[in-house]
Write a protein that holds these residues in place. Structure first.
Motif, PDB file in Angstrom:
ATOM      1  N   MET A 197       2.736  56.225  16.844  1.00  0.00           N
ATOM      2  CA  MET A 197       3.995  55.496  16.900  1.00  0.00           C
ATOM      3  C   MET A 197       3.695  54.073  17.348  1.00  0.00           C
ATOM      4  N   ALA A 198       4.143  53.099  16.566  1.00  0.00           N
ATOM      5  CA  ALA A 198       3.975  51.691  16.923  1.00  0.00           C
ATOM      6  C   ALA A 198       5.344  51.081  17.168  1.00  0.00           C
ATOM      7  N   SER A 199       5.427  50.245  18.180  1.00  0.00           N
ATOM      8  CA  SER A 199       6.680  49.580  18.504  1.00  0.00           C
ATOM      9  C   SER A 199       6.420  48.121  18.832  1.00  0.00           C
ATOM     10  N   ASP A 200       7.341  47.247  18.408  1.00  0.00           N
ATOM     11  CA  ASP A 200       7.203  45.831  18.773  1.00  0.00           C
ATOM     12  C   ASP A 200       7.960  45.524  20.057  1.00  0.00           C
ATOM     13  N   ALA A 201       8.529  46.559  20.678  1.00  0.00           N
ATOM     14  CA  ALA A 201       9.253  46.386  21.939  1.00  0.00           C
ATOM     15  C   ALA A 201       8.695  47.357  22.974  1.00  0.00           C
ATOM     16  N   PHE A 202       8.816  46.994  24.239  1.00  0.00           N
ATOM     17  CA  PHE A 202       8.354  47.890  25.294  1.00  0.00           C
ATOM     18  C   PHE A 202       9.309  49.065  25.466  1.00  0.00           C
ATOM     19  N   PHE A 203       8.872  50.059  26.196  1.00  0.00           N
ATOM     20  CA  PHE A 203       9.684  51.226  26.499  1.00  0.00           C
ATOM     21  C   PHE A 203      10.125  51.150  27.958  1.00  0.00           C
TER      22      PHE A 203
ATOM     23  N   PRO B  53       3.839  46.735  23.139  1.00  0.00           N
ATOM     24  CA  PRO B  53       3.444  45.533  23.872  1.00  0.00           C
ATOM     25  C   PRO B  53       3.417  45.702  25.386  1.00  0.00           C
ATOM     26  N   GLY B  54       4.172  46.659  25.929  1.00  0.00           N
ATOM     27  CA  GLY B  54       4.281  46.750  27.378  1.00  0.00           C
ATOM     28  C   GLY B  54       5.118  45.597  27.904  1.00  0.00           C
ATOM     29  N   GLY B  55       5.240  45.509  29.199  1.00  0.00           N
ATOM     30  CA  GLY B  55       5.975  44.408  29.803  1.00  0.00           C
ATOM     31  C   GLY B  55       7.236  44.823  30.530  1.00  0.00           C
ATOM     32  N   SER B  56       7.574  46.105  30.490  1.00  0.00           N
ATOM     33  CA  SER B  56       8.735  46.592  31.234  1.00  0.00           C
ATOM     34  C   SER B  56       8.349  46.763  32.699  1.00  0.00           C
ATOM     35  N   ILE B  57       9.286  46.521  33.590  1.00  0.00           N
ATOM     36  CA  ILE B  57       9.006  46.775  35.007  1.00  0.00           C
ATOM     37  C   ILE B  57       8.862  48.279  35.265  1.00  0.00           C
ATOM     38  N   LYS B  58       9.258  49.086  34.265  1.00  0.00           N
ATOM     39  CA  LYS B  58       9.138  50.535  34.398  1.00  0.00           C
ATOM     40  C   LYS B  58       8.065  51.111  33.467  1.00  0.00           C
ATOM     41  N   ASP B  59       7.109  50.284  33.051  1.00  0.00           N
ATOM     42  CA  ASP B  59       6.021  50.765  32.188  1.00  0.00           C
ATOM     43  C   ASP B  59       5.355  52.026  32.735  1.00  0.00           C
TER      44      ASP B  59
END
Length: 95
Positions: A40-46, A66-72
């Protein structure tokens, strides 16, 4: 969603990441693609682990995002606990 160098399905145009993923899974399954071992590829973080949970239940074993969520860490922990590999690129394609 991709497997064996082939796009199985994509979830596009949804404001909900969960709806987009469910749409892609449904589309892939409607064409009899086996998602076991897919990516699964996403251009947005989870921001929550819900998508990696849904993906794992569908047989997806790898995620790139990409990552980058404070809840990664929530998604990372879920992947680690369920033998799903995850790559974080640090770059968003769509801004």
């Amino acid at each position: 969603l991709a497997k064996n160098k082939q796009l199985c399905a994509s979830g596009t145009g949804q404001t909900s990441r969960v709806d987009a993923l469910n749409q892609a899974i449904h589309k892939a399954q409607s064409f009899n693609f086996d998602l076991k071992g897919a990516v699964m590829a996403s251009d947005a973080f989870f921001p929550f682990p819900d998508c990696v949970e849904i993906a794992g239940k569908a047989g997806i074993t790898s995620v790139i995002q990409p990552g980058g969520s404070i809840k990664d860490q929530l998604s990372i922990d879920y992947c680690n606990e369920n033998e799903i590999s995850m790559v974080m690129t640090g770059t968003r394609h769509f801004k």
